[in-house]
Motif scaffolding. Structure first.
Motif, PDB file in Angstrom:
ATOM      1  N   ILE A  29       1.785   9.565  -1.484  1.00 45.31           N
ATOM      2  CA  ILE A  29       1.872   7.745  -1.840  1.00 45.31           C
ATOM      3  C   ILE A  29       0.828   6.926  -2.676  1.00 45.31           C
ATOM      4  O   ILE A  29      -0.065   6.698  -2.512  1.00 45.31           O
ATOM      5  CB  ILE A  29       2.377   6.771  -0.954  1.00 45.31           C
ATOM      6  N   THR A  30       1.164   6.776  -4.427  1.00 45.73           N
ATOM      7  CA  THR A  30       0.290   5.677  -5.219  1.00 45.73           C
ATOM      8  C   THR A  30       1.790   5.439  -6.353  1.00 45.73           C
ATOM      9  O   THR A  30       2.653   5.632  -6.202  1.00 45.73           O
ATOM     10  CB  THR A  30      -0.143   7.207  -6.151  1.00 45.73           C
ATOM     11  N   ASP A  31       0.491   4.447  -6.246  1.00 41.42           N
ATOM     12  CA  ASP A  31       1.562   3.383  -7.432  1.00 41.42           C
ATOM     13  C   ASP A  31       1.052   3.671  -8.788  1.00 41.42           C
ATOM     14  O   ASP A  31       0.951   2.842  -9.432  1.00 41.42           O
ATOM     15  CB  ASP A  31       0.863   1.280  -6.756  1.00 41.42           C
ATOM     16  N   ASP A  32       0.510   4.711  -9.170  1.00 42.54           N
ATOM     17  CA  ASP A  32       0.249   5.226 -10.757  1.00 42.54           C
ATOM     18  C   ASP A  32       0.996   6.273 -10.651  1.00 42.54           C
ATOM     19  O   ASP A  32       0.387   7.015 -10.703  1.00 42.54           O
ATOM     20  CB  ASP A  32      -1.635   5.583 -10.321  1.00 42.54           C
ATOM     21  N   TRP A  33       2.155   6.373 -11.696  1.00 48.93           N
ATOM     22  CA  TRP A  33       2.493   7.605 -12.124  1.00 48.93           C
ATOM     23  C   TRP A  33       1.868   8.480 -12.598  1.00 48.93           C
ATOM     24  O   TRP A  33       1.988  10.128 -12.259  1.00 48.93           O
ATOM     25  CB  TRP A  33       3.622   7.023 -13.127  1.00 48.93           C
ATOM     26  N   ALA A  34       0.727   8.547 -12.706  1.00 48.79           N
ATOM     27  CA  ALA A  34       0.096   9.406 -13.422  1.00 48.79           C
ATOM     28  C   ALA A  34      -0.786  10.322 -12.555  1.00 48.79           C
ATOM     29  O   ALA A  34      -0.546  11.538 -13.173  1.00 48.79           O
ATOM     30  CB  ALA A  34      -1.234   8.775 -14.486  1.00 48.79           C
ATOM     31  N   VAL A  35      -0.814   9.785 -11.539  1.00 48.99           N
ATOM     32  CA  VAL A  35      -1.854  10.866  -9.909  1.00 48.99           C
ATOM     33  C   VAL A  35      -0.712  11.066 -10.094  1.00 48.99           C
ATOM     34  O   VAL A  35      -0.128  12.454  -9.303  1.00 48.99           O
ATOM     35  CB  VAL A  35      -2.535   9.791  -9.215  1.00 48.99           C
ATOM     36  N   CYS A  36       0.991  10.656  -8.845  1.00 50.01           N
ATOM     37  CA  CYS A  36       1.953  11.615  -8.756  1.00 50.01           C
ATOM     38  C   CYS A  36       2.429  12.895  -9.983  1.00 50.01           C
ATOM     39  O   CYS A  36       2.192  14.052  -8.945  1.00 50.01           O
ATOM     40  CB  CYS A  36       3.342  10.691  -8.471  1.00 50.01           C
ATOM     41  N   GLU A  37       2.271  12.434 -11.421  1.00 45.37           N
ATOM     42  CA  GLU A  37       2.205  13.976 -12.096  1.00 45.37           C
ATOM     43  C   GLU A  37       1.885  14.898 -12.146  1.00 45.37           C
ATOM     44  O   GLU A  37       1.317  16.411 -11.773  1.00 45.37           O
ATOM     45  CB  GLU A  37       2.806  13.324 -13.519  1.00 45.37           C
TER      46      GLU A  37
END
Length: 216
Positions: free
Chosen positions: A29-37
């Protein structure tokens, strides 16, 4: 200006040969979309979804990263009607969904079987299509189905499409011609639908039975 609401992105990437959701793989789980992507981009079978709270994100992963698992709060009783959505959660492109209040697929009423995937959804054959265009197209089919089945209520979770693009409100010069043309067509159909006593309303994506999962 109020602070932007924080989002939490849950992701699951199955290990090689483990395609089923919940099988061994990398998740987080992350609050950064770039990390998820970065984690899910180009990964076969990757599943990902955004949530308003970390608890909901954790619950989704705990239940096997299934798109059908909603937020932890109790689901409201859904009204009889037609529900629409679009999403990119399966990673194959923009997909649209139209169902009844029980989640039963309805697109087969207006699209031939060859135009539907094994989930009963329609995958747009256009790499340039956006999720917003998909939402608009899904509403256009919902309006046709509503007219043919005499259903008076349509529900979706896209504020842009429901409050703007289907009400003649759009930045025409900033949008592709195809999107503007479809928006005009949907706006006309909606006007006729509402003049006949119908309504198009918003519903939370957490409880939309037509939901296709991830929405960036």
């Amino acid at each position: 200006m109020p602070a932007k609401k924080k989002k939490f992105y849950a992701y699951f990437v199955p290990s090689s040969g483990a395609k089923a959701a919940g099988a061994a793989g990398k998740q987080g789980i992350t609050d950064d979309w770039a990390v998820c992507e970065e984690f899910v981009s180009g990964k076969a079978g990757a599943r990902f979804k955004s949530f308003d709270s970390r608890n909901d994100a954790e619950a989704w992963l705990k239940h096997g990263a299934q798109y059908e698992v909603k937020a932890a709060e109790p689901a409201p009783r859904l009204e009889r009607g037609i529900y629409f959505d679009a999403g990119t959660g399966r990673g194959a492109g923009v997909e649209i969904s139209v169902t009844d209040e029980r989640g039963k697929n309805l697109l087969h009423k207006v699209i031939a079987a060859k135009g539907l995937n094994r989930f009963g959804k329609h995958l747009l054959n256009n790499d340039d299509a956006t999720n917003n265009y998909g939402e608009l197209l899904a509403l256009s089919y919902a309006l046709v189905i509503a007219r043919e089945t005499h259903i008076k209520k349509i529900f979706g979770d896209s504020r842009l499409v429901i409050e703007f693009w289907s009400r003649w409100r759009m930045k025409r010069k900033a949008l592709p011609e195809e999107t503007v043309a479809l928006a005009d067509e949907v706006s006309r159909a909606r006007e006729a639908f509402e003049k006949a006593g119908g309504s198009v309303e918003r519903i939370s994506g957490d409880f939309n039975p037509a939901d296709l999962g991830f929405h960036r």
